[in-house]
Enzyme design. Structure first.
Site, PDB file in Angstrom:
ATOM      1  CB  SER A  13      -8.301   0.357   5.987  1.00 13.72           C
ATOM      2  OG  SER A  13      -9.400   1.805   5.966  1.00 13.72           O
TER       3      SER A  13
ATOM      4  CB  SER B 215      -8.536   3.447   2.915  1.00 11.10           C
ATOM      5  OG  SER B 215      -7.427   3.535   3.906  1.00 11.10           O
TER       6      SER B 215
ATOM      7  CE  LYS C  32      -3.686   1.795   2.722  1.00 13.46           C
ATOM      8  NZ  LYS C  32      -4.851   1.942   3.706  1.00 13.46           N
TER       9      LYS C  32
HETATM   10  N1  GLN Z   1     -13.013   4.096   6.662  1.00 14.79           N
HETATM   11  C1  GLN Z   1     -11.876   4.088   8.140  1.00 14.79           C
HETATM   12  C2  GLN Z   1     -12.165   5.732   7.943  1.00 14.79           C
HETATM   13  O1  GLN Z   1     -11.853   6.018   6.875  1.00 14.79           O
HETATM   14  C3  GLN Z   1     -11.428   3.300   8.420  1.00 14.79           C
HETATM   15  C4  GLN Z   1     -10.349   3.843   7.526  1.00 14.79           C
HETATM   16  C5  GLN Z   1      -9.583   2.807   7.834  1.00 14.79           C
HETATM   17  O2  GLN Z   1      -9.399   1.538   7.855  1.00 14.79           O
HETATM   18  N2  GLN Z   1      -7.862   3.490   6.934  1.00 14.79           N
HETATM   19  O3  GLN Z   1     -11.794   6.173   8.790  1.00 14.79           O
END
Ligand code: GLN
Length: 492
Positions: free
Chosen positions: A178, A154, A79
Site C-alpha cells: 500500500s 491503499s 494517512k
Molecule cells: N492491496 C493489498 C490488500 O488489499 C495491500 C493493502 C495494504 O498494503 N494495506 O490487502
C-alpha cells in the site's frame, strides 16, 4: 522557483537559511490543496487553521535554534489510519464516523518532534484494504496524472498528494504493497520499512503481523530523512525491534561499487506488461553504471504469495476489526432492538463491501475444520517464502523487481473483479510476508503517459542498501522530477 517543486530536504534547507518561511510553505501547500482536492480527492480532512498555527510555532523554534533537523518546518500529510490527537481519524470508513482519537500515534509524535507541519489526513481504501483507493467511504481518490485512473492503494491519497504537489511528503502504511504500489502509479518514491523498525502504536490495525508505516516523497533522499525521524524502538509496540536504525540519510553517497543485485526471473514471466518489464529492466543498466553487479536470479515463490497473503491478512483483519461494534467509539446504527441487533446493524451499515468480504474470508479460514487446511498451511508457506528470500540474500545485496504488473488502471475497472485486483499484488505482498524493506521509485512513463515504478527489496534491516541504490539511480535519472500537468486527465 516554485517552492512546491522542491524536495522535502531542499525546502528544509531553504527554511533553515530563511529563504522561505514555514508559514509561506504552509500557505503554498494549503492553496495547492484547495486547488486540487476537488479534482483528486486526496484529502479527507484539511487542517488550515491548525497548520498555520503550528507553522508559526515551528518558525519560532527554528528562529531560537531549538529546531534544526532537515525536515523542520516542512509540511506533510498523514494517512487517515494513523491516530492524530483530537483530529478525525476515519480509516475512510463510515464505521469510525467522526472518531477523534484521544492520543497521538508514535508516528505523529515523532513527526511533530522533527518539526513537521501536518496539513491534513489522507484518503485511502477503507481500512487499507484495496489496491485502488476506490473503496473509501469519502469517495475515490483520482490519479493526478490522469483523473480517469486510480492512484493505486491503499495509500492512494498519500501518493496523489505528493505527486500533485499538495505537500512535500506523506506518511502511509503498507500491509501488502500500500505504499509501494500507489507510489509507483503516481510517480513518487515510497518505502515500506523492515517490520518492527517503525512503531505501529496508534496505527489502526489491518493485519498486525504485516502492517508497517513508511514515507512517500519525491526522492530516496527525502525518504531516508523521514525514516531517520520516524524509526526506533517503542515500548508501546510489542513487535518493535530493539535498536536505532537511523543515520540513513548520512549514508547515501551514490557509490554502488561491488553491490550485488539479483533480478528474479520469475518476476518477469507471464502477466507482466511488456512496457513495465522493459522500463524496470532498464534500471539495471543505470545501477551497473554506478558500479553494481546485476544478474538474473531465481525466487521460486510467485505462485504462492497471493493466496498466502490473503489468507493471513484476512484472518488477522477479521480479528482486528471485531472491535468496531458501535459501542466503544465511532458510529452507531439507530433503531436497534438489543445488543446483538446493535452489533449487527452497526457492522452491516458501517462497513463497506470489500471489508465485509475480508471479514467473512478471514473468519472462514480461522474456523474449526478449516484452520488447519487454510490458516496453518498459509503460515507454513509463509516460512517457505521467507527461506526463499534468505537464499536470495545469501548471494545478493538487493533484488530488483516490478512493483505492479501494469500502470494505473482506469477507475472502476478493478471493482468488478476483486480476484483480479488481488492478483495485481503479486510483486509486493511477499515482501511483507517476509518482513523485509522494499522501495518503489519512478523509472519512466509508459505509452499512455502513466508512471512506471521499479522495486528494490533488501534483507531485513537493509534499508540503507535499498536507499543507497535508489539514490544512485536518482542521481543519474530525472524520472522522479517529472510532474503531472494539473487538471490534465482522461474522461471521468
Ligand atoms: N492491496 C493489498 C490488500 O488489499 C495491500 C493493502 C495494504 O498494503 N494495506 O490487502
Amino acid at each position: 522557483m516554485d517552492i512546491l517543486d522542491l524536495s522535502a530536504l531542499a525546502l528544509g534547507r531553504a527554511i533553515q537559511k530563511r529563504e522561505v518561511s514555514v508559514e509561506e510553505a504552509t500557505r503554498a501547500a494549503l492553496d495547492a490543496i484547495e486547488g486540487a482536492n476537488g479534482q483528486n480527492n486526496a484529502f479527507i480532512t484539511v487542517l488550515p487553521d491548525e497548520a498555520l498555527a503550528r507553522a508559526a510555532a515551528v518558525q519560532r523554534q527554528i528562529d531560537d535554534g531549538t529546531l534544526t533537523g532537515p525536515l523542520a518546518g516542512v509540511p506533510l500529510a498523514i494517512k487517515d489510519n494513523i491516530c492524530t490527537k483530537g483530529v478525525k481519524t476515519s480509516c475512510a470508513s463510515k464505521i469510525l464516523g467522526d472518531f477523534k482519537p484521544p492520543y497521538d500515534a508514535t508516528l505523529t509524535e515523532k513527526i511533530t518532534a522533527a518539526g513537521g507541519v501536518v496539513l491534513g489526513k489522507l484518503n485511502m481504501d477503507e481500512f487499507a484494504m484495496g489496491s485502488t483507493s476506490e473503496t473509501s467511504y469519502y469517495g475515490p481518490t483520482r490519479n493526478p496524472w490522469d483523473l480517469g485512473r486510480v492512484p493505486g492503494g491503499s495509500s492512494g491519497g498519500a501518493a496523489a498528494a505528493v505527486a500533485a504537489r499538495e505537500c512535500w511528503y506523506a506518511i502511509g502504511s503498507d500491509t501488502g504493497g500500500s505504499i509501494r504500489q500507489p507510489a509507483s502509479y503516481c510517480g513518487v518514491t515510497g518505502v515500506k520499512p523492515t517490520y518492527g523498525t517503525v512503531s505501529r502504536y496508534g496505527l489502526i490495525a489491518y493485519a498486525s503481523s504485516l502492517d508497517q508505516i513508511g514515507p512517500l516523497a519525491r526522492t530516496a533522499e527525502d525518504c531516508a530523512a523521514i525514516l531517520d525521524a520516524i524509526q526506533g524502538r517503542d515500548a508501546r509496540d510489542g513487535t518493535s525491534l530493539e535498536g536505532d536504525y537511523g543515520g540513513l540519510l548520512a549514508s547515501l553517497d551514490g557509490n554502488l561499487d561491488g553491490m550485488r543485485i539479483g533480478i528474479p526471473a520469475e518476476c518477469f514471466a507471464d502477466g507482466l506488461d511488456a512496457e513495465v518489464s522493459r522500463r524496470v529492466l532498464a534500471v539495471a543498466d543505470v545501477l551497473r553504471g554506478r558500479g553494481a553487479v546485476v544478474e538474473e536470479c531465481t525466487l521460486p515463490i510467485m505462485e504462492y504469495v497471493v493466496p498466502t497473503y490473503y489468507i493471513i491478512a484476512c484472518a488477522e483483519a477479521s480479528s482486528n476489526l471485531s472491535r468496531f461494534d458501535g459501542v466503544k467509539y465511532g458510529w452507531r446504527a439507530e433503531g436497534y432492538r438489543d445488543l446483538t441487533d446493535l452489533y449487527n446493524k452497526t457492522r452491516t451499515e458501517g462497513f463497506g463491501d470489500e471489508v465485509k468480504r475480508r471479514i467473512l474470508l478471514g473468519t472462514f479460514v480461522l474456523s474449526t475444520g478449516y484452520y488447519d487446511a487454510y490458516y496453518r498451511k498459509a503460515l507454513q508457506v509463509k516460512a517457505v517464502i521467507q527461506q526463499a528470500f534468505d537464499r536470495a540474500f545469501a548471494r545478493y545485496d538487493l533484488l530488483l523487481m516490478p512493483v505492479a504488473p501494469t500502470t494505473a488502471p482506469r477507475l472502476g475497472e478493478s471493482l468488478s473483479d476483486p480476484l483480479q485486483m488481488y492478483l495485481s499484488d503479486i510483486y509486493t505482498v511477499s515482501v511483507n510476508l517476509a518482513g523485509l524493506p522494499g522501495l518503489s521509485m519512478p523509472c519512466g512513463l509508459d505509452g499512455k503517459g502513466m508512471p512506471v515504478g521499479a522495486q528494490l527489496v533488501g534483507p531485513a534491516l537493509g534499508e540503507g542498501k535499498v536507499l543507497r541504490a535508489a539514490h544512485a539511480f536518482q542521481l543519474d535519472t530525472d524520472y522522479h522530477t517529472l510532474r503531472p500537468q494539473a487538471a490534465e486527465g482522461g474522461a471521468h
